[in-house]
Write an enzyme that holds these catalytic residues in place. Structure first.
Site, short mmCIF file in Angstrom:
data_model
loop_
_atom_site.label_atom_id
_atom_site.label_comp_id
_atom_site.label_asym_id
_atom_site.label_seq_id
_atom_site.Cartn_x
_atom_site.Cartn_y
_atom_site.Cartn_z
N GLU A 170 14.70 0.30 1.58
CA GLU A 170 15.42 0.63 2.78
C GLU A 170 16.74 0.63 2.84
O GLU A 170 17.54 -0.36 3.62
CB GLU A 170 14.69 0.09 4.51
CG GLU A 170 13.66 0.58 4.80
CD GLU A 170 13.70 0.38 6.40
OE1 GLU A 170 13.97 0.35 6.76
OE2 GLU A 170 11.79 1.44 6.46
N GLU A 379 5.68 2.32 4.93
CA GLU A 379 5.10 1.56 6.23
C GLU A 379 5.31 2.88 7.70
O GLU A 379 6.02 3.54 7.09
CB GLU A 379 6.68 0.90 6.29
CG GLU A 379 6.78 -0.47 5.97
CD GLU A 379 8.74 -0.77 6.30
OE1 GLU A 379 8.82 -1.24 7.37
OE2 GLU A 379 8.57 -1.66 4.99
C1 BG6 Z 1 11.61 -1.88 8.77
C2 BG6 Z 1 11.29 -2.76 7.62
O1 BG6 Z 1 12.81 -0.92 9.05
O2 BG6 Z 1 11.21 -1.28 9.76
C3 BG6 Z 1 11.04 -3.38 8.53
O3 BG6 Z 1 11.02 -1.86 6.16
C4 BG6 Z 1 10.55 -3.62 9.37
O4 BG6 Z 1 11.36 -4.20 7.73
C5 BG6 Z 1 10.31 -2.52 10.45
O5 BG6 Z 1 10.27 -4.58 10.19
C6 BG6 Z 1 10.11 -2.43 12.36
O6 BG6 Z 1 11.26 -2.52 12.89
P1 BG6 Z 1 11.78 -3.86 14.18
O7 BG6 Z 1 12.98 -3.61 14.23
O8 BG6 Z 1 10.45 -2.94 14.82
O9 BG6 Z 1 11.11 -4.91 13.36
#
Ligand code: BG6
Length: 479
Positions: A170, A379
């Site tokens: 990201e 993800e």
């Molecule tokens: C992504 C990242 O942006 O989203 C993760 O790669 C992150 O590291 C995930 O934890 C969820 O975001 P958040 O802010 O809810 O932890």
């Protein structure tokens, strides 16, 4: 588009789950590890929710065997994790720390021993603090060489064990939050500096991929991009144009460079007119074009909906929801380009993230049409308040629903013609959410700790654990 029948998931489909070093490992200064920018940033009061940090996190550093055993019990085909650069090179570019690399070797061997494919992320935001101090981290071209040396060290060490690699996680998030919004390290608010740092990160990404080709010719590598496909707020052509602007400005600005080695013309011109376009040196475009990925990693959480924004629009700086109390959405945008609106057709999570499974299919199709590359969803998941009930039960039916609906859209996307090689949920165990503490949970495994108390860090399988095990066992046949 409704299909008569959906295609089945491919036989070798990588059903996976993911994590990142800073969010799970702990052991922040153990066995020779140097501090990262996150070790530094989280110590500054007010930067994170209730002052949380990853000093201990969920202590995966000491629980990795137990965690991998749980992955094996689930039947996971792939596990995506990141390597902390400052475990390998504690000061970023000096001496190698053999103990640090051995930790990851043990983890990789443990995974392979259970027939779980390791997917290694080279950079998930935890830059060695020493490089920030030495030359300003991503703002200096020196980092291109230093990142390359770090990557080459890992390629050479693990080339026979690891087939799938992710370069930068990201980039669009760590650069924008780090240099425009000051919510991530190094806490800067300067758009010119942001575009310069971003360009240097593009060059580092390309150089690492070009090196990979030489060292691991049979491996697969690509960046993971936080893709939020843009929708128009209405059928008013002004809103449709605003959505086009947002797609180019928020997505194409990165994706075109990764996949074609060139910035999108419209946004380049827009930035140039404002003195914001990055400095292109001789050889930059050739380097960008030499570092094309084998696949695009997509981190998908939500879409964005955009309306026309006149040049005199004024936006308050957006208050972000970090405490999980719904309803804090505020319009944000760039005057003259777009403003982001709430999409009232969609439900949201407690952190005001819009839930949009069809948006995943739309995004995968856009990537397929524009870049013709295989995709790995690196993800996707739901951050929620989970409740540990008596007898070690966590009934996270809402997470099952969320993931099921997204997997259904993956299957539709495959049927549409998307070349999808895998799906990693976020996340395997609960972990530290960078700015939201420990209460925003994503895992199949509950970890018993909270913001103020590390408790016993006990691992408890949630209801979603058994559900995902069946999904994998039936290759997506039984959702
Ligand atoms: C992504 C990242 O942006 O989203 C993760 O790669 C992150 O590291 C995930 O934890 C969820 O975001 P958040 O802010 O809810 O932890």
């Amino acid at each position: 588009m409704d299909h008569k029948h959906n295609d089945a998931f491919p036989n070798n489909f990588l059903w996976g789950s993911a994590s990142a070093a800073y969010q799970i490992e702990g052991g922040w200064n153990e066995e020779g590890k140097g501090p990262s920018v996150w070790d530094h940033f989280t110590r500054i009061p007010g930067n994170t929710f209730k002052g949380t940090n990853g000093d201990v996190a969920v202590d995966h550093y000491h629980h990795y065997k137990e965690d991998v055993a749980l992955m094996a019990e689930m039947g996971l085909k792939a596990y995506r994790f990141s390597i902390a650069w400052s475990r390998i090179f504690p000061d970023g570019n000096g001496a190698l720390n053999e103990q640090g690399i051995q930790f990851y070797e043990r983890l990789i061997d443990e995974l392979l021993g259970h027939e779980i494919e390791p997917i290694v992320t080279l950079y998930h935001w935890d830059l060695p603090q020493a490089l920030q101090d030495q030359y300003g981290g991503w703002e200096s071209r020196q980092i291109i060489e230093d990142f390359n040396r770090y990557c080459v060290t890992l390629f050479e060490r693990f080339k026979d064990k690891v087939k799938y690699w992710v370069t930068l996680n990201e980039q669009n998030v760590f650069i924008r939050l780090g240099y425009e919004e000051a919510k991530h390290p190094p806490g800067v608010t300067d758009r010119k500096r942001m575009y310069e740092a971003n360009h240097i990160a593009n060059l580092a990404n390309a150089k690492a991929i070009a090196s990979f080709r030489e060292i691991v010719p049979d491996g697969k590598i690509g960046p993971s991009f936080a893709y939020g496909p843009a929708y128009p707020y209405s059928n008013d052509p002004g809103d449709v144009l605003a959505a086009e602007n947002a797609e180019e400005y928020l997505n194409g600005w990165w994706l075109d460079v990764y996949c074609d080695g060139e910035y999108p013309k419209t946004i380049w011109k827009y930035l140039e007119q404002r003195g914001l376009s990055p400095t292109l040196e001789e050889g930059d475009t050739a380097l960008l074009k030499s570092g094309k990925p084998d696949f695009l990693g997509v981190n998908y959480y939500q879409t964005g909906t955009f309306a026309e924004s006149p040049l005199n629009d004024v936006f308050q700086s957006s208050k972000e929801n970090h405490d999980g109390k719904k309803g804090q959405f505020k319009e944000s945008g760039i005057a003259g380009l777009f403003k982001r609106k709430r999409n009232n057709t969609l439900e949201t999570t407690d952190w005001d993230w819009e839930i949009d499974p069809i948006g995943l299919r739309i995004g995968l199709r856009r990537i397929t049409s524009r870049y013709r590359l295989p995709v790995m969803v690196t993800e996707n998941g739901l951050g929620a308040f989970d409740k540990l009930e008596k007898n070690n039960v966590v009934q996270d039916d809402y997470r099952i629903d969320y993931i099921r609906q997204h997997i259904e859209q993956l299957q539709a996307a495959i049927t549409d013609g998307v070349d999808l090689i895998g799906y990693c949920t976020w996340s395997f165990t609960d972990l530290l959410s960078w700015l939201n503490g420990y209460q925003k949970r994503y895992g199949f495994i509950y970890v018993d700790r909270d913001e103020t108390d590390e408790k016993d860090l006990r691992r408890v399988k949630k209801k979603s654990f058994d559900w995902y095990r069946t999904v994998i066992a039936t290759n997506g046949g039984n959702l």
